[in-house]
Design an enzyme around this catalytic site. Structure first.
Site, PDB file in Angstrom:
ATOM      1  N   CYS A  90      39.809  43.439  37.524  1.00 38.70           N
ATOM      2  CA  CYS A  90      38.932  44.053  36.529  1.00 38.70           C
ATOM      3  C   CYS A  90      39.761  44.928  35.588  1.00 38.70           C
ATOM      4  O   CYS A  90      40.565  45.748  36.046  1.00 38.70           O
ATOM      5  CB  CYS A  90      37.868  44.886  37.236  1.00 38.70           C
ATOM      6  SG  CYS A  90      36.803  45.826  36.112  1.00 38.70           S
ATOM      7  N   CYS A  93      38.798  48.807  36.327  1.00 43.99           N
ATOM      8  CA  CYS A  93      39.134  49.569  37.535  1.00 43.99           C
ATOM      9  C   CYS A  93      40.210  48.913  38.402  1.00 43.99           C
ATOM     10  O   CYS A  93      40.551  49.445  39.452  1.00 43.99           O
ATOM     11  CB  CYS A  93      37.875  49.819  38.349  1.00 43.99           C
ATOM     12  SG  CYS A  93      37.188  48.336  39.123  1.00 43.99           S
ATOM     13  N   CYS A 138      31.708  43.478  38.238  1.00 43.85           N
ATOM     14  CA  CYS A 138      32.743  43.984  39.126  1.00 43.85           C
ATOM     15  C   CYS A 138      32.053  44.752  40.247  1.00 43.85           C
ATOM     16  O   CYS A 138      31.193  45.603  39.984  1.00 43.85           O
ATOM     17  CB  CYS A 138      33.700  44.894  38.360  1.00 43.85           C
ATOM     18  SG  CYS A 138      34.876  45.742  39.448  1.00 43.85           S
ATOM     19  N   CYS A 141      33.132  48.826  39.812  1.00 47.09           N
ATOM     20  CA  CYS A 141      32.709  49.680  38.688  1.00 47.09           C
ATOM     21  C   CYS A 141      31.442  49.186  37.991  1.00 47.09           C
ATOM     22  O   CYS A 141      30.924  49.863  37.110  1.00 47.09           O
ATOM     23  CB  CYS A 141      33.836  49.843  37.670  1.00 47.09           C
ATOM     24  SG  CYS A 141      34.197  48.361  36.700  1.00 47.09           S
ATOM     25  N   CYS A 161      32.172  31.821  34.979  1.00 46.87           N
ATOM     26  CA  CYS A 161      32.632  31.786  33.587  1.00 46.87           C
ATOM     27  C   CYS A 161      32.820  33.236  33.129  1.00 46.87           C
ATOM     28  O   CYS A 161      31.846  33.943  32.880  1.00 46.87           O
ATOM     29  CB  CYS A 161      31.586  31.059  32.740  1.00 46.87           C
ATOM     30  SG  CYS A 161      32.130  30.675  31.088  1.00 46.87           S
TER      31      CYS A 161
END
Length: 172
Positions: A90, A93, A138, A141, A161
């Site tokens: 991510c 984070c 995510c 976060c 995707c």
């Protein structure tokens, strides 16, 4: 015999058009009412920051996708052509999301994967287009990553995707 023109149809045509418009608006209202704040925004995420902190940390493109559930233009991410072994994380984070071994070319213009790493993602239902889609977030976060579809390759049949701007790549 002459056929009536559009202007010769009279008030019945106007009434029908008005009724169909009314019917369309009535059908759309419940869908539009479902749009807006998602359940994901109300969750307690392990990584939390104020909006000001997110804005300072992220680029404007990352912020628009991760924090406002935007979508990058297809074929705009350098991660589309990333072929090295490594891990996709991510951009907000650094939570580990996908192994490079699960990436595949979907032809959609966005990096696609058939399986996330354990504990990497969360999902929610997204009605932004007026019908339900599975949004991928995510797990740490709550940042918006993309969507998952049931048209991927074996062994899962899933296509995660993802917006490339929402991720960083860490080579092995």
């Amino acid at each position: 015999m002459t056929l009536p023109t559009r202007h010769d149809r009279g008030p019945a045509s106007t009434d029908r058009r008005g009724f169909l418009s009314f019917l369309g608006i009535g059908t759309a209202l419940p869908v539009l009412a479902a749009c807006g704040a998602s359940e994901a925004e109300a969750r307690d995420w392990p990584v939390t920051k104020t909006d000001a902190q997110w804005r300072r940390q992220l680029t404007s493109a990352e912020y628009r996708v991760l924090r406002q559930a935007g979508t990058e233009r297809p074929y705009s991410s350098p991660l589309n052509s990333e072929k090295r072994a490594g891990t996709y994380v991510c951009a907000g984070c650094q939570n580990r999301l996908y192994a490079s071994s699960t990436k595949f070319e979907s032809g959609t213009g966005w990096p696609s994967f058939y399986r996330p790493l354990r504990g990497g993602i969360a999902t929610d239902t997204d009605y932004k287009l007026g019908y339900p889609r599975t949004e991928v977030l995510c797990a740490d976060c709550g940042g918006h990553l993309g969507h998952v579809f049931d048209d991927g390759p074996r062994p899962t049949g899933k296509r995660y995707c993802m917006n490339g701007v929402a991720m960083d790549f860490i080579p092995s």
